[in-house]
Design an enzyme around this catalytic site. Sequence first.
Site, PDB file in Angstrom:
ATOM      1  N   GLU A  64      -3.479   7.522  -5.633  1.00 41.99           N
ATOM      2  CA  GLU A  64      -3.534   6.814  -6.914  1.00 41.99           C
ATOM      3  C   GLU A  64      -4.677   7.349  -7.762  1.00 41.99           C
ATOM      4  OE1 GLU A  64      -3.592   2.589  -6.266  1.00 41.99           O
ATOM      5  OE2 GLU A  64      -1.664   2.602  -5.250  1.00 41.99           O
ATOM      6  N   ARG A  97       0.844  -1.191   0.000  1.00 45.67           N
ATOM      7  CA  ARG A  97       0.000   0.000   0.000  1.00 45.67           C
ATOM      8  C   ARG A  97       0.878   1.238   0.000  1.00 45.67           C
ATOM      9  NH1 ARG A  97      -3.479  -2.364  -1.775  1.00 45.67           N
ATOM     10  NH2 ARG A  97      -5.636  -2.648  -1.133  1.00 45.67           N
ATOM     11  N   HIS A 156      -0.332  -0.187  -9.834  1.00 44.24           N
ATOM     12  CA  HIS A 156      -1.095  -1.073  -8.940  1.00 44.24           C
ATOM     13  C   HIS A 156      -1.514  -2.351  -9.679  1.00 44.24           C
ATOM     14  CE1 HIS A 156      -3.713  -0.951  -5.067  1.00 44.24           C
ATOM     15  NE2 HIS A 156      -3.433  -2.209  -5.404  1.00 44.24           N
TER      16      HIS A 156
HETATM   17  N1  LIG Z   1      -0.439  -4.429  -5.041  1.00 42.17           N
HETATM   18  C1  LIG Z   1      -1.569  -5.096  -5.040  1.00 42.17           C
HETATM   19  O1  LIG Z   1      -2.259  -5.143  -6.044  1.00 42.17           O
HETATM   20  C2  LIG Z   1      -1.984  -5.850  -3.837  1.00 42.17           C
HETATM   21  C3  LIG Z   1      -1.689  -5.385  -2.600  1.00 42.17           C
HETATM   22  N2  LIG Z   1      -2.095  -6.079  -1.496  1.00 42.17           N
HETATM   23  C4  LIG Z   1      -1.745  -5.519  -0.201  1.00 42.17           C
HETATM   24  O2  LIG Z   1      -0.630  -6.268   0.321  1.00 42.17           O
HETATM   25  C5  LIG Z   1      -0.629  -6.184   1.741  1.00 42.17           C
HETATM   26  C6  LIG Z   1      -0.440  -7.558   2.367  1.00 42.17           C
HETATM   27  O3  LIG Z   1      -1.516  -8.387   2.026  1.00 42.17           O
HETATM   28  P1  LIG Z   1      -1.684  -9.835   2.708  1.00 42.17           P
HETATM   29  O4  LIG Z   1      -0.356 -10.478   2.836  1.00 42.17           O
HETATM   30  O5  LIG Z   1      -2.758 -10.521   1.958  1.00 42.17           O
HETATM   31  O6  LIG Z   1      -2.223  -9.401   4.146  1.00 42.17           O
HETATM   32  P2  LIG Z   1      -2.093 -10.213   5.545  1.00 42.17           P
HETATM   33  O7  LIG Z   1      -3.094  -9.635   6.443  1.00 42.17           O
HETATM   34  O8  LIG Z   1      -2.088 -11.669   5.295  1.00 42.17           O
HETATM   35  O9  LIG Z   1      -0.644  -9.780   6.055  1.00 42.17           O
HETATM   36  C7  LIG Z   1      -0.328  -8.508   6.557  1.00 42.17           C
HETATM   37  C8  LIG Z   1       0.670  -8.719   7.693  1.00 42.17           C
HETATM   38  O10 LIG Z   1       1.185  -7.450   8.094  1.00 42.17           O
HETATM   39  C9  LIG Z   1       1.473  -7.569   9.486  1.00 42.17           C
HETATM   40  N3  LIG Z   1       1.666  -6.259  10.104  1.00 42.17           N
HETATM   41  C10 LIG Z   1       0.755  -5.396  10.595  1.00 42.17           C
HETATM   42  N4  LIG Z   1       1.363  -4.327  11.133  1.00 42.17           N
HETATM   43  C11 LIG Z   1       2.699  -4.516  10.980  1.00 42.17           C
HETATM   44  C12 LIG Z   1       3.852  -3.767  11.327  1.00 42.17           C
HETATM   45  N5  LIG Z   1       3.751  -2.591  11.947  1.00 42.17           N
HETATM   46  N6  LIG Z   1       5.057  -4.261  11.015  1.00 42.17           N
HETATM   47  C13 LIG Z   1       5.175  -5.448  10.385  1.00 42.17           C
HETATM   48  N7  LIG Z   1       4.106  -6.222  10.030  1.00 42.17           N
HETATM   49  C14 LIG Z   1       2.894  -5.750  10.319  1.00 42.17           C
HETATM   50  C15 LIG Z   1       0.281  -8.308  10.038  1.00 42.17           C
HETATM   51  O11 LIG Z   1       0.542  -8.898  11.281  1.00 42.17           O
HETATM   52  C16 LIG Z   1       0.034  -9.348   8.951  1.00 42.17           C
HETATM   53  O12 LIG Z   1       0.658 -10.587   9.246  1.00 42.17           O
HETATM   54  C17 LIG Z   1      -1.953  -5.494   2.111  1.00 42.17           C
HETATM   55  O13 LIG Z   1      -1.697  -4.122   2.298  1.00 42.17           O
HETATM   56  C18 LIG Z   1      -2.810  -5.668   0.878  1.00 42.17           C
HETATM   57  O14 LIG Z   1      -3.819  -4.706   0.751  1.00 42.17           O
HETATM   58  C19 LIG Z   1      -2.741  -7.272  -1.571  1.00 42.17           C
HETATM   59  C20 LIG Z   1      -3.061  -7.789  -2.793  1.00 42.17           C
HETATM   60  C21 LIG Z   1      -2.758  -7.095  -4.030  1.00 42.17           C
HETATM   61  O1  LIG Z   2      -8.117  -5.175  -7.507  1.00 41.79           O
HETATM   62  C1  LIG Z   2      -6.939  -4.888  -7.576  1.00 41.79           C
HETATM   63  O2  LIG Z   2      -6.284  -5.040  -8.592  1.00 41.79           O
HETATM   64  C2  LIG Z   2      -6.229  -4.350  -6.328  1.00 41.79           C
HETATM   65  C3  LIG Z   2      -5.762  -5.473  -5.484  1.00 41.79           C
HETATM   66  C4  LIG Z   2      -5.364  -5.018  -4.123  1.00 41.79           C
HETATM   67  O3  LIG Z   2      -4.672  -4.061  -3.929  1.00 41.79           O
HETATM   68  C5  LIG Z   2      -5.881  -5.786  -2.961  1.00 41.79           C
HETATM   69  O4  LIG Z   2      -6.491  -6.852  -3.189  1.00 41.79           O
HETATM   70  O5  LIG Z   2      -5.673  -5.334  -1.833  1.00 41.79           O
END
Ligand SMILES: NC(=O)C1=CN([C@@H]2O[C@H](COP(=O)(O)OP(=O)(O)OC[C@H]3O[C@@H](n4cnc5c(N)ncnc54)[C@H](O)[C@@H]3O)[C@@H](O)[C@H]2O)C=CC1
Ligand SMILES: O=C(O)CCC(=O)C(=O)O
Length: 530
Positions: free
Chosen positions: A261, A232, A280
């Site tokens: 964004e 993010r 993104h």
């Molecule tokens: N670029 C994109 O298109 C996408 C981005 N994302 C983003 O990626 C990120 C991770 O997604 P997931 O792994 O599915 O989430 P998740 O919830 O499985 O993992 C996030 C982790 O961050 C940890 N966390 C929280 N605060 C923290 C801190 N201060 N320091 C270190 N770790 C901390 C949590 O304990 C958790 O284990 C999210 O922000 C999500 O929105 C997800 C999918 C697609």
């Molecule tokens: O829909 C998308 O491509 C964004 C994905 C994403 O950032 C999320 O799943 O958190």
Amino acid sequence: MFKVLVSDPISDMGIQQLMDAQDISVDKKPGLSEDELVAIIGQYDALLVRSQTRVTERVMEAGKQLKVVGRAGVGVDNIDLEAATQRGIIVINAPDGNTITTCEHTFAMMMAVARHIPQAYLKTVGGVWDRKSFVGVELRNKVLGVLGMGRIGSEVAKRAKAFGMEIMGYDPFLTEERAEKMGIKLSSVEDIVRNADFMTVHTPLTPETRHMIGKAQFEIMKPGMRIVNCARGGIIDEYALVEAVDQGIVAGAAFDVFEVEPPTEDHPFLKHPKIIVTPHLGASTVEAQENVAIDVSEQVLHILRNEPFRNAVNMPPIPADVLNKLQPYFSLGERLGSFIAQLTEGAVEEITVSYSGDVADVDTQPLTRHIVKGILSHHLGSEQVNLVNSMHLAKQRGLNIVTQKSNAAKGFTNLLSVTLRTKKEERLVAGTLLNGYGARIVQIDKFPVDVAPEGNLILVSHNDKPGIIGRVGTLLGSNDVNIATMQVGRKIVGGAAIMVLTVDKGVPKNVLTDFAQLPDINNAKEIILF
Ligand SMILES: NC(=O)C1=CN([C@@H]2O[C@H](COP(=O)(O)OP(=O)(O)OC[C@H]3O[C@@H](n4cnc5c(N)ncnc54)[C@H](O)[C@@H]3O)[C@@H](O)[C@H]2O)C=CC1
Ligand SMILES: O=C(O)CCC(=O)C(=O)O
């Protein structure tokens, strides 16, 4: 017949089951403005979105028949959860479907930044055969720091090992045992910043993670680090990063996400020779878009047909008799959870919730959910944790939740006490509702106190000696921090003691550090309760 509106580009294959269902009609209208959406949403029972559509309070208000908003993806920061919950609209997401895809994009970005792929491509197609400017580095034998070891971070770590990288990981829920099992080194953010060659962030954006990599971290960073953000925008301070690249501290950066964004044309990343970007695209693969669309369509079908469903991001109904008894304690429970999570250091292992008094007569699970939500939200972000999924998320992270009940309320009508055990320590906070005074924290660890659980608090641990209050007042006063209330608690005269202050605004980090320099003060912690 239920009507479903799909307002972002979502895989056809993914929503096929909705289109095939006899009792559902689907309209696809991508690219609507908020006004256009508000104008038509009133006729729909369900709305399916990705991240472009902003499902605002106005949209929810106009959605008089809306039962569910489905997010084909993880982050629900484009949906006003509060507005949905208030109107009884269920919000669901698809948390697992794009994990691998985003992990792979992270790798693509890491390799691209290590080998200058986008820059070299541009020059080559521009007719310049330049082999000197783009000497890269190998991943093998390099240290990769992973901040956030959840779904995506863990997959990144797994793959990085196959590249021969050494992995340092940080996550408030990462225990020594799990880190060892994964073959990674459990580290602090500072360790990672000082020692890693590559760093990648995979946390949600929360008040705690906003700018978790900023000026202070760049100042102590291992020179030559390469940084990736496919999570993010805002986790890494964009302007501090540009400065660090220009100063030669950071050798290169790869960003898929931005604080705003799309970024404005003059955003400093866009023309920087050492920063590469994608719009993104982390979740943008055929497979992930199908996975998340299939997932979310399935759940929408269940909800519309009144069948059991999963992955709800907001609130379920509670039986009226239980609600009557517990509701007054919901906000207190969540605040106690948030308080203890901010107070306690180390990876959380066990939460013990004790209910004393007549509140113990009913099923206290809904209240426990609030407490656990308060604890987890501090680490996982309030956008992700809610009353439906808080227990599930806790279980998923291997947290043991122990509930104890007793009818003896230790001098109060009802008493809620929450103990958090981490690898490092065990801390306790207890609270109650005092007739005429509202919610109060009445115990912190072994110390009796009387504190309203709200606003900006500072918890000072000190020795019970004369002059402490004066020193604390002087330090805060000289830093323009106004004290609203002050409470001291001790067990024995001259022994260990705590002081809880309510202040009118946030306290700069250096002031908290200065506390520990004062005689007879051990440490000070800021706790923010909204
Ligand atoms: N670029 C994109 O298109 C996408 C981005 N994302 C983003 O990626 C990120 C991770 O997604 P997931 O792994 O599915 O989430 P998740 O919830 O499985 O993992 C996030 C982790 O961050 C940890 N966390 C929280 N605060 C923290 C801190 N201060 N320091 C270190 N770790 C901390 C949590 O304990 C958790 O284990 C999210 O922000 C999500 O929105 C997800 C999918 C697609
Ligand atoms: O829909 C998308 O491509 C964004 C994905 C994403 O950032 C999320 O799943 O958190």
